[in-house]
Write an enzyme that holds these catalytic residues in place. Structure first.
Site, PDB file in Angstrom:
ATOM      1  CE  LYS A 165      -4.023  -1.996   2.285  1.00  0.00           C
ATOM      2  NZ  LYS A 165      -5.122  -1.665   1.368  1.00  0.00           N
ATOM      3  CG  HIS A 205      -2.858  -8.143   6.803  1.00  0.00           C
ATOM      4  ND1 HIS A 205      -2.036  -8.469   5.756  1.00  0.00           N
ATOM      5  CD2 HIS A 205      -4.029  -8.769   6.553  1.00  0.00           C
ATOM      6  CE1 HIS A 205      -2.690  -9.267   4.916  1.00  0.00           C
ATOM      7  NE2 HIS A 205      -3.891  -9.458   5.390  1.00  0.00           N
TER       8      HIS A 205
END
Ligand code: NAD
Length: 484
Positions: free
Chosen positions: A182, A240
């Site tokens: 990201k 994550h």
């Protein structure tokens, strides 16, 4: 601001599981976007490989539908999709059998970068790795990309690492955690290590605490069977949230190079203290008019798997001793929002007196939606009436900062696939990192299983169970609002 496309070498990319959900939703539309951006060089080919019987024409139709449905409405010059599809073909291949492998090998070209994307269940990783060698497809330079979940616990992760290591060197293995692809996550490193401003304050002396929230509005839906064996801890925290924590907490690496960065992340994971069970809150969403409860979704009225988890962690090293890291993630929450917030301590002495109230600088890094950062700074409220203080955000949204170029910013999968072709492992997890993460996670899970812990029910559309709010309140702190 002009976006820059760094060319990559021509490649042969084989997508095992090329007909699956992940391939259709992320990998193929992502490749198409890179093709539109001019980053997929001429002479590259994408080969779908899966069990379904299909010919090239049928597969191209499937790819075209996937691009239409999941391509994000990206418009390209006329004829671009056709040109992209010309580079796509399909071979029916069985990971557990010998069918298709010779044909697949016939398609591979020498002196072209070779990448094999394992977009299949992890139980097939070992079979694929073995056959890639047996049928002569793997060269010393070829790369394999493996998806999450990378193991279910330390033992299974070790077994997976060992199965892959029999046929591939660690430098050839790309373990994907798409959070690392990201834009904001990489920006986090740019902000920390590209500015003088933050790093001197980035420690227990100045930071009161750090919050990491990954909130989803969806329930487990059709994935109930899989999810119930996993839960929020295994599905989200072990990978994550842990990766985000590492990037926030790590020491500056000497260089922005794969092993330099990954060495520093590994040190953070190894310095994580075991979490006191009083500092873990697990939850399950209840039912409402919009959907069934978690237990109904997974069709097990006695399930004890968590769809929500919040916890307070500590990192025992010089930089962070005493600074809590609060993590939370869950399904069917109020909003789809992921954020990291670095909450700085109060100024040591207020010259404005008690009436001025309590003000804190907060650096918030938004991963979704609307990727960007805000820094809350305290200023004087404008106008007459004495010295009243307010906190205002210095707000930077990437969409605003990049203007029309924002659309060109590759999404996480696009970026990571191009990194594989370039041979850059910086944003991929190394085997020892994954194992260290499981080594920290396993005893926590074993602990609540031994205590027969039952997750607390929470209202769908809320921000999780009351106990999670208490986790912070007890410390005189509070969670930031979960908002889109
Ligand atoms: P899926 O069930 O939709 O697709 C599986 C694919 O594997 C199909 O193409 C199928 O034909 C192929 N396959 C199954 N058995 C095979 C065999 N013996 N030989 C060759 N091919 C075979 O699964 P998915 O959702 O695409 O997920 C693939 C992997 O990616 C899984 O490990 C999953 O955990 C992971 N993942 C998926 C997502 C997602 O959003 N779907 C997100 C993150 C990770």
């Amino acid at each position: 601001m002009v976006s820059r496309v760094i060319p990559v070498d021509p490649f042969d990319l084989v997508i095992f599981g090329g007909t699956g959900d992940l391939a259709r939703r992320k990998i193929l539309p992502g490749l198409f976007r890179r093709f539109c951006a001019g980053q997929m060089p001429e002479g590259s080919q994408i080969i779908g490989a899966a069990r379904s019987e299909m010919d090239d024409a049928e597969y191209r139709r499937m790819v075209s539908d996937a691009v239409a449905e999941f391509g994000g409405g990206r418009t390209c010059e006329a004829g671009t999709l056709e040109a992209f599809l010309d580079a796509v073909s399909y071979v029916t291949t069985d990971a557990k059998g010998d069918g298709g492998w010779v044909e697949l090998n016939g398609k591979m070209r020498d002196s072209t970068v070779r990448a094999f994307y394992f977009s299949v269940a992890p139980s097939l990783f070992g079979d694929l790795a073995e056959r890639l060698h047996r049928f002569g497809l793997a060269t010393p330079e070829s790369r394999i990309v493996v998806e999450k979940p990378f193991g279910h616990d330390l033992e299974s992760a070790r077994a997976l690492n060992a199965a892959l290591a029999q046929h591939f060197h660690e430098t050839q293995i790309y373990r994907i955690d798409h959070y690392l692809g990201k834009e904001t996550v990489q920006n986090l490193m740019a902000v920390r290590f590209g500015n003088m401003l933050f790093e001197p304050l980035w420690n227990a002396q100045y930071v009161d605490h750090i919050q990491i929230t990954v909130a989803e509005t969806v329930g487990v839906g059709g994935r109930g069977g899989y999810y119930d064996k996993s839960g929020a801890m295994r599905d989200m925290v072990q990978n994550h949230l842990m990766q985000l924590l590492c990037l926030i907490a790590m020491e500056p690496p000497a260089k922005f190079e794969p092993d330099a960065v990954r060495d520093e992340k590994l040190k953070v994971i190894r310095a994580l203290e075991p979490v006191d069970w009083h500092h873990i809150v697990r939850g399950q969403y209840g039912a409402d008019e919009n959907g069934p409860s978690y237990r109904e979704d997974v069709e097990d009225p006695k399930s004890r798997t968590e769809s929500f988890i919040a916890m307070k962690c500590h990192i025992s090293n010089w930089r962070w001793a005493g600074t809590p890291f609060y993590l939370r993630t869950g399904k069917r929450l109020k909003a789809r929002a992921s954020e990291i917030a670095v909450v700085f301590k109060d100024a040591p002495h207020s010259i404005f007196g008690a009436d001025a109230g309590r003000h804190r600088n907060v650096l918030a890094i938004r991963l979704q939606p609307n990727e960007g950062m805000t820094l809350d700074v305290t200023i004087k409220e404008p106008g007459p009436g004495g010295m009243r203080l307010v906190d205002v955000p210095l707000d930077m949204s990437f969409a605003d900062a990049l203007g029309p170029d924002a659309e060109e910013v590759p999404d996480a999968y696009e970026r990571l696939i191009m990194d594989v072709i370039r041979g850059n492992q910086t944003l991929f997890m190394r085997g020892d990192e994954v194992e260290a993460a499981w080594a920290w996670t396993d005893p926590l899970i074993a602990g609540w299983q031994a205590r027969n812990d039952v997750p607390k029910t929470y209202d769908p559309g809320s921000s999780g169970p009351e106990d999670a709010l208490m986790l912070m309140h007890r410390d005189g702190r509070k969670w930031r609002e979960v908002k889109a």
